[in-house]
Design a protein around this motif. Structure first.
Motif, PDB file in Angstrom:
ATOM      1  N   LEU A  53       0.861  -1.178   0.000  1.00 57.83           N
ATOM      2  CA  LEU A  53       0.000   0.000   0.000  1.00 57.83           C
ATOM      3  C   LEU A  53       0.897   1.228   0.000  1.00 57.83           C
ATOM      4  O   LEU A  53       1.681   1.431   0.932  1.00 57.83           O
ATOM      5  N   LEU A  54       0.811   2.038  -1.054  1.00 59.45           N
ATOM      6  CA  LEU A  54       1.669   3.212  -1.193  1.00 59.45           C
ATOM      7  C   LEU A  54       1.011   4.474  -0.645  1.00 59.45           C
ATOM      8  O   LEU A  54       1.693   5.341  -0.111  1.00 59.45           O
ATOM      9  N   LYS A  55      -0.302   4.585  -0.817  1.00 63.96           N
ATOM     10  CA  LYS A  55      -1.045   5.754  -0.327  1.00 63.96           C
ATOM     11  C   LYS A  55      -2.438   5.330   0.079  1.00 63.96           C
ATOM     12  O   LYS A  55      -2.999   4.397  -0.478  1.00 63.96           O
ATOM     13  N   GLY A  56      -3.014   6.053   1.033  1.00 60.75           N
ATOM     14  CA  GLY A  56      -4.386   5.810   1.453  1.00 60.75           C
ATOM     15  C   GLY A  56      -4.496   4.881   2.638  1.00 60.75           C
ATOM     16  O   GLY A  56      -3.486   4.493   3.241  1.00 60.75           O
ATOM     17  N   LYS A  57      -5.740   4.516   2.957  1.00 61.60           N
ATOM     18  CA  LYS A  57      -6.009   3.655   4.113  1.00 61.60           C
ATOM     19  C   LYS A  57      -6.994   2.566   3.733  1.00 61.60           C
ATOM     20  O   LYS A  57      -7.896   2.773   2.935  1.00 61.60           O
ATOM     21  N   VAL A  58      -6.795   1.397   4.357  1.00 61.18           N
ATOM     22  CA  VAL A  58      -7.724   0.282   4.186  1.00 61.18           C
ATOM     23  C   VAL A  58      -8.172  -0.201   5.556  1.00 61.18           C
ATOM     24  O   VAL A  58      -7.518   0.061   6.564  1.00 61.18           O
ATOM     25  N   GLY A  59      -9.278  -0.908   5.577  1.00 59.92           N
ATOM     26  CA  GLY A  59      -9.776  -1.518   6.801  1.00 59.92           C
ATOM     27  C   GLY A  59     -10.015  -2.997   6.579  1.00 59.92           C
ATOM     28  O   GLY A  59     -10.075  -3.472   5.447  1.00 59.92           O
ATOM     29  N   TYR A  60     -10.123  -3.714   7.673  1.00 59.68           N
ATOM     30  CA  TYR A  60     -10.388  -5.156   7.645  1.00 59.68           C
ATOM     31  C   TYR A  60     -11.625  -5.429   8.479  1.00 59.68           C
ATOM     32  O   TYR A  60     -11.771  -4.882   9.568  1.00 59.68           O
ATOM     33  N   ASP A  83      -9.316   6.841  -1.167  1.00 63.40           N
ATOM     34  CA  ASP A  83      -8.631   6.503  -2.407  1.00 63.40           C
ATOM     35  C   ASP A  83      -7.290   5.899  -2.011  1.00 63.40           C
ATOM     36  O   ASP A  83      -6.661   6.357  -1.056  1.00 63.40           O
ATOM     37  N   ILE A  84      -6.869   4.865  -2.744  1.00 58.82           N
ATOM     38  CA  ILE A  84      -5.601   4.205  -2.405  1.00 58.82           C
ATOM     39  C   ILE A  84      -4.731   4.052  -3.640  1.00 58.82           C
ATOM     40  O   ILE A  84      -5.229   4.102  -4.773  1.00 58.82           O
ATOM     41  N   GLU A  85      -3.442   3.838  -3.398  1.00 58.34           N
ATOM     42  CA  GLU A  85      -2.503   3.487  -4.454  1.00 58.34           C
ATOM     43  C   GLU A  85      -1.750   2.254  -3.990  1.00 58.34           C
ATOM     44  O   GLU A  85      -1.259   2.216  -2.857  1.00 58.34           O
TER      45      GLU A  85
END
Length: 87
Positions: A53-60, A83-85
């Motif tokens: 993951l280069l940019k942004g945030k994710v959740g689980y 938004d993610i990269e």
């Protein structure tokens, strides 16, 4: 309907959509856009789908059982929170 953009660094910055009302995981969105991703379990057990993951945030929805280092995510069981990269 919330949606986010997924930017793919390895494909010259191609962007694909993630729609919270359609996709249950980042892997679902990648598959819908015909992006090849290696995976086996789809549950966060094996870690074979691991990407950076280069940019942004994710959740689980639940913490994955596979070991994930700082900066890595498991598309099979995560979802974008912005938004993610990814690499």
């Amino acid at each position: 309907m919330a949606s986010h953009k997924i930017t793919l660094r390895l494909t010259q910055g191609v962007q694909i959509p993630y729609h919270t009302d359609v996709h249950t995981s980042l892997l679902d969105a990648l598959e819908d856009s015909r992006v090849p991703v290696e995976y086996q379990c789809r549950e966060g057990y094996c870690g074979s789908c691991r990407v950076t993951l280069l940019k942004g945030k994710v959740g689980y929805k639940q913490k994955p059982l596979a070991f994930v280092q700082e900066g890595e995510i498991l598309p099979c069981c995560c979802h974008p929170l912005s938004d993610i990269e990814i690499e």
